[in-house]
Design a protein around this motif. Structure first.
Motif, PDB file in Angstrom:
ATOM      1  N   PHE A  68      15.911  -5.046   1.426  1.00 51.98           N
ATOM      2  CA  PHE A  68      16.573  -5.632   2.577  1.00 51.98           C
ATOM      3  C   PHE A  68      15.710  -5.609   3.817  1.00 51.98           C
ATOM      4  CE2 PHE A  68      19.843  -6.461  -0.039  1.00 51.98           C
ATOM      5  CZ  PHE A  68      20.646  -5.407  -0.437  1.00 51.98           C
ATOM      6  N   LEU A  69      15.230  -4.425   4.166  1.00 49.35           N
ATOM      7  CA  LEU A  69      14.444  -4.341   5.388  1.00 49.35           C
ATOM      8  C   LEU A  69      13.085  -5.016   5.215  1.00 49.35           C
ATOM      9  CD1 LEU A  69      14.910  -3.150   8.185  1.00 49.35           C
ATOM     10  CD2 LEU A  69      13.557  -1.180   7.491  1.00 49.35           C
ATOM     11  N   GLY A  70      12.476  -4.730   4.100  1.00 49.14           N
ATOM     12  CA  GLY A  70      11.130  -5.248   3.854  1.00 49.14           C
ATOM     13  C   GLY A  70      11.068  -6.760   3.880  1.00 49.14           C
ATOM     14  N   ILE A  71      11.968  -7.356   3.127  1.00 49.26           N
ATOM     15  CA  ILE A  71      11.949  -8.812   3.059  1.00 49.26           C
ATOM     16  C   ILE A  71      12.520  -9.421   4.336  1.00 49.26           C
ATOM     17  CG2 ILE A  71      12.791 -10.816   1.815  1.00 49.26           C
ATOM     18  CD1 ILE A  71      12.688  -9.194  -0.707  1.00 49.26           C
ATOM     19  N   GLY A  72      13.569  -8.797   4.854  1.00 44.80           N
ATOM     20  CA  GLY A  72      14.211  -9.331   6.049  1.00 44.80           C
ATOM     21  C   GLY A  72      13.309  -9.313   7.273  1.00 44.80           C
ATOM     22  N   HIS A  87       4.013  -4.063   3.046  1.00 39.40           N
ATOM     23  CA  HIS A  87       2.946  -3.089   2.843  1.00 39.40           C
ATOM     24  C   HIS A  87       2.997  -2.005   3.910  1.00 39.40           C
ATOM     25  CE1 HIS A  87       0.165  -5.560   0.041  1.00 39.40           C
ATOM     26  NE2 HIS A  87       1.433  -5.842  -0.159  1.00 39.40           N
ATOM     27  N   TYR A  88       3.323  -2.446   5.139  1.00 46.93           N
ATOM     28  CA  TYR A  88       3.420  -1.480   6.234  1.00 46.93           C
ATOM     29  C   TYR A  88       4.540  -0.475   5.952  1.00 46.93           C
ATOM     30  CZ  TYR A  88       4.067   0.451  10.871  1.00 46.93           C
ATOM     31  OH  TYR A  88       4.185   1.321  11.921  1.00 46.93           O
ATOM     32  N   LEU A  89       5.654  -1.016   5.438  1.00 50.88           N
ATOM     33  CA  LEU A  89       6.852  -0.199   5.230  1.00 50.88           C
ATOM     34  C   LEU A  89       6.700   0.782   4.062  1.00 50.88           C
ATOM     35  CD1 LEU A  89       9.861   0.169   6.065  1.00 50.88           C
ATOM     36  CD2 LEU A  89      10.420  -1.608   4.417  1.00 50.88           C
ATOM     37  N   LEU A 157       4.828  -4.879  -5.534  1.00 53.83           N
ATOM     38  CA  LEU A 157       4.622  -5.360  -4.177  1.00 53.83           C
ATOM     39  C   LEU A 157       3.159  -5.721  -3.935  1.00 53.83           C
ATOM     40  CD1 LEU A 157       6.743  -2.580  -2.423  1.00 53.83           C
ATOM     41  CD2 LEU A 157       7.502  -4.873  -3.012  1.00 53.83           C
ATOM     42  N   HIS A 158       2.400  -5.803  -4.991  1.00 55.27           N
ATOM     43  CA  HIS A 158       0.973  -6.127  -4.895  1.00 55.27           C
ATOM     44  C   HIS A 158       0.205  -5.126  -4.051  1.00 55.27           C
ATOM     45  CE1 HIS A 158       2.190  -9.804  -6.816  1.00 55.27           C
ATOM     46  NE2 HIS A 158       3.018 -10.058  -5.823  1.00 55.27           N
ATOM     47  N   ILE A 159       0.572  -3.863  -4.156  1.00 53.83           N
ATOM     48  CA  ILE A 159      -0.180  -2.816  -3.473  1.00 53.83           C
ATOM     49  C   ILE A 159      -1.039  -2.127  -4.513  1.00 53.83           C
ATOM     50  CG2 ILE A 159      -0.009  -0.639  -2.212  1.00 53.83           C
ATOM     51  CD1 ILE A 159       2.725  -1.598  -1.213  1.00 53.83           C
ATOM     52  N   SER A 160      -2.345  -2.120  -4.250  1.00 54.76           N
ATOM     53  CA  SER A 160      -3.225  -1.537  -5.268  1.00 54.76           C
ATOM     54  C   SER A 160      -3.296  -0.031  -5.114  1.00 54.76           C
ATOM     55  CB  SER A 160      -4.630  -2.134  -5.137  1.00 54.76           C
ATOM     56  OG  SER A 160      -5.101  -1.910  -3.831  1.00 54.76           O
ATOM     57  N   LEU A 161      -3.171   0.630  -6.253  1.00 53.97           N
ATOM     58  CA  LEU A 161      -3.196   2.092  -6.283  1.00 53.97           C
ATOM     59  C   LEU A 161      -4.336   2.550  -7.173  1.00 53.97           C
ATOM     60  CD1 LEU A 161       0.388   3.570  -6.823  1.00 53.97           C
ATOM     61  CD2 LEU A 161      -1.115   4.004  -4.923  1.00 53.97           C
ATOM     62  N   SER A 162      -5.392   3.065  -6.553  1.00 53.99           N
ATOM     63  CA  SER A 162      -6.478   3.551  -7.404  1.00 53.99           C
ATOM     64  C   SER A 162      -6.195   4.998  -7.787  1.00 53.99           C
ATOM     65  CB  SER A 162      -7.790   3.463  -6.629  1.00 53.99           C
ATOM     66  OG  SER A 162      -7.699   4.301  -5.505  1.00 53.99           O
ATOM     67  N   PHE A 163      -6.966   5.484  -8.751  1.00 54.43           N
ATOM     68  CA  PHE A 163      -6.798   6.880  -9.157  1.00 54.43           C
ATOM     69  C   PHE A 163      -7.123   7.828  -8.029  1.00 54.43           C
ATOM     70  CE2 PHE A 163      -5.106   7.203 -13.180  1.00 54.43           C
ATOM     71  CZ  PHE A 163      -5.648   6.288 -14.067  1.00 54.43           C
ATOM     72  N   SER A 164      -8.132   7.465  -7.247  1.00 53.55           N
ATOM     73  CA  SER A 164      -8.516   8.350  -6.144  1.00 53.55           C
ATOM     74  C   SER A 164      -7.424   8.406  -5.092  1.00 53.55           C
ATOM     75  CB  SER A 164      -9.845   7.903  -5.527  1.00 53.55           C
ATOM     76  OG  SER A 164      -9.726   6.565  -5.099  1.00 53.55           O
ATOM     77  N   SER A 165      -6.759   7.278  -4.829  1.00 50.01           N
ATOM     78  CA  SER A 165      -5.700   7.320  -3.824  1.00 50.01           C
ATOM     79  C   SER A 165      -4.512   8.138  -4.345  1.00 50.01           C
ATOM     80  CB  SER A 165      -5.251   5.922  -3.399  1.00 50.01           C
ATOM     81  OG  SER A 165      -4.973   5.115  -4.511  1.00 50.01           O
TER      82      SER A 165
END
Lengths: 280, 263
Positions: A68-72, A87-89, A157-165
């Protein structure tokens, strides 16, 4: 019942003295302290495995907020961080799950205290510090698990998550959770009713969440509000998450870490002090 | 085994316990008889190191409750007024955690646990969640747990509150049996006359003060009455009255309704 050799397993009266001698070490070693902390921690973890409702809540919460918040808010969002609002949220929602889970585990202390099981722990010969530490550790562990639930949405959400992160995120999440859980324990130890805790929740949890940069950036708000955000450990936690995930940060990363470490130690110290006073 | 001198406890302006002194011998079955709000639970909480006294001294098993709490805790077992079992764990897990909290050597403790469980007739239920136990079963498990670390002294705070007469009888059979086998000292609080009648000595407590202390027989003889009910009436001029339900009692009822029990 036939008389057996004297050991802790017999029912003979002299067996009691024998057992007492086995436990004559009145000063507990570090090993015993660690075992005590482990016991308190383990029990909470075993319990939570059997509680479906809390895990469901930890799943529903991020879905609702992200959806809701993200898309809105997406189209109306402007920030100098130059990323889509979702991405910010995202790190803010991780923080939200950590926050709620931590305080929820603190509520369980009130329940435990009123309806018994904490008494069983309090009346056992483990140090008060290990009780506080064990509770903080178990609450944090459970909170991190719920934080990881949010991370599961990253690919969606197309946020990339590497192993290091991931490797950096998990201890970072644990630190934030530890701070919040310790805070919750301090507050819970002063509460005797659930209503009281609900009020505190509204005056502590929601402000902490809203004033952390989780939902909106902290650069254009009035100075008095900015001050409050600077005192909030969650602010530095969210900043840390954003740095790990996207490389952007508002505060120096070292400062994020040190503030939270300091704050969590302070809260833990208070929590231990609370348990040392007569908490029942 | 227990020595209490001039014990007093205040909660703000309210004195729950005022100048209480008594002692309990080893192997004795000692009772605190009095209405709700008399100070029984406060006293027991102080002796169990859950509360610290405002004034006075108390030693349990030779250890001071304020200065040597962990030694006191190792020497005592407690059955609380509210069942303090973890409902989300199985009977076995509850006992396992108890053993860990008391740093008991597991191999020997396991043997002891099995014997105690079969004594109270719960061997078959050890892997069931406590949530589904009846009130009587929970009490029995608590007795096992309270005695698992072989304490010298067992505290029972209103141990049969909320149980039907049949279960009450069984609980007492187990407790007395175990007392004989283990050479335990028993300290009990109750407002049930028939329970207090079983004691070697009772202290009648009202409004935070001990009014009288003697054996049940001596009480009845000296006051020329046939039951402790009448003893209490004569000494205080009142019946043992029911207090208004406190918030805690209401929460307790709510808890019972929510959790429910399989009978």
């Amino acid at each position: 019942m036939p008389r057996r050799r004297i050991s802790c397993g017999t029912f003979t009266g002299s067996g009691l003295e024998e057992c007492a001698n086995l436990r004559s070490d009145h000063n507990s070693s570090l090993g015993m302290e660690l075992q005590s902390i482990y016991t308190v921690w383990l029990r909470d973890l075993v319990r939570i495995r059997r509680d479906r409702t809390q895990l469901l809540g930890s799943l529903a919460r991020p879905i609702l907020w992200l959806l809701f918040l993200g898309i809105g808010m997406g189209p109306v969002f402007h920030s100098d961080m130059e990323m889509p609002y979702l991405h910010y949220l995202f790190p803010g929602i991780i923080a939200m799950n950590l926050l709620f889970a931590s305080f929820l585990s603190a509520i369980s202390i009130i329940w435990d205290r009123e309806f018994g099981f904490l008494k069983e722990i309090l009346v056992s010969p483990i140090s008060r510090s290990s009780i506080a530490f064990g509770k903080a550790a178990s609450g944090s562990t459970i909170a991190v698990l719920q934080g990881l639930v949010v991370l599961a949405f990253a690919p969606l959400l197309h946020i990339s998550l590497s192993f290091s992160s991931l490797f950096l995120l998990i201890p970072s999440m644990f630190l934030v959770a530890f701070t919040c859980t310790s805070m919750g324990i301090v507050l819970a130890s002063r509460m005797t009713s659930f209503e009281g805790f609900g009020t505190i929740a509204n005056f502590v949890i929601m402000p902490m969440f809203f004033l952390s940069g989780a939902i909106f950036p902290l650069d254009r708000i009035p100075t008095w509000l900015k001050l409050l955000t600077r005192l909030n450990p969650l602010t530095y936690g969210v900043d840390q998450f954003r740095w790990i995930l996207y490389g952007v940060h508002r505060f120096p990363v070292a400062f994020d870490l040190s503030f939270n470490i300091f704050f969590s130690l302070l809260m833990l110290g208070l929590a231990i002090a609370m348990f040392k006073r007569s908490p029942a | 085994m227990i020595k209490v001198q001039n014990l007093a406890k205040s909660f703000g302006p309210l004195w729950a316990v005022e100048d209480v002194s008594f002692s309990v011998e080893k192997g004795e079955f000692f009772g605190f008889l009095g209405p709700n709000g008399a100070g029984k639970t406060t006293t027991i909480n102080i002796l169990c190191t859950l509360l610290s006294p405002t004034r006075g001294e108390a030693t349990v098993a030779g250890y001071d409750v304020v200065r040597e709490p962990n030694q006191v805790r190792r020497s005592i077992g407690i059955i609380f007024q509210d069942p303090s079992l973890d409902e989300r764990l199985t009977a076995f897990e509850n006992l396992r955690f108890h053993a860990m909290l008391y740093h008991l050597p597991w191999r020997e403790t396991k043997e002891r646990m099995e014997s105690l469980l079969s004594m109270v007739g719960l061997s078959g239920r050890r892997n069931d969640l406590v949530k589904y136990f009846s009130g009587g079963m929970k009490r029995r498990l608590e007795i096992v747990r309270g005695l698992l670390h072989s304490p010298q002294l067992l505290f029972l705070d209103e141990p049969t509150l909320g149980l039907d007469p049949q279960t009450r009888k069984y609980i007492w059979t187990y407790v007395r049996d175990l007392q004989k086998k283990e050479g335990l000292t028993l300290f009990m609080t109750t407002h049930y006359m028939e329970e207090a009648d079983q004691c070697d000595r009772i202290a009648i407590i009202d409004a935070g003060k001990i009014i009288a202390l003697d054996t049940p027989t001596a009480f009845k003889r000296s006051l020329g009455v046939g039951s402790l009910e009448e003893v209490f009436l004569k000494l205080t001029g009142r019946e043992i009255r029911e207090e208004d339900a406190s918030e805690k009692d209401q929460l307790r009822d709510l808890h019972r309704k929510w959790i429910g029990r399989m009978r």
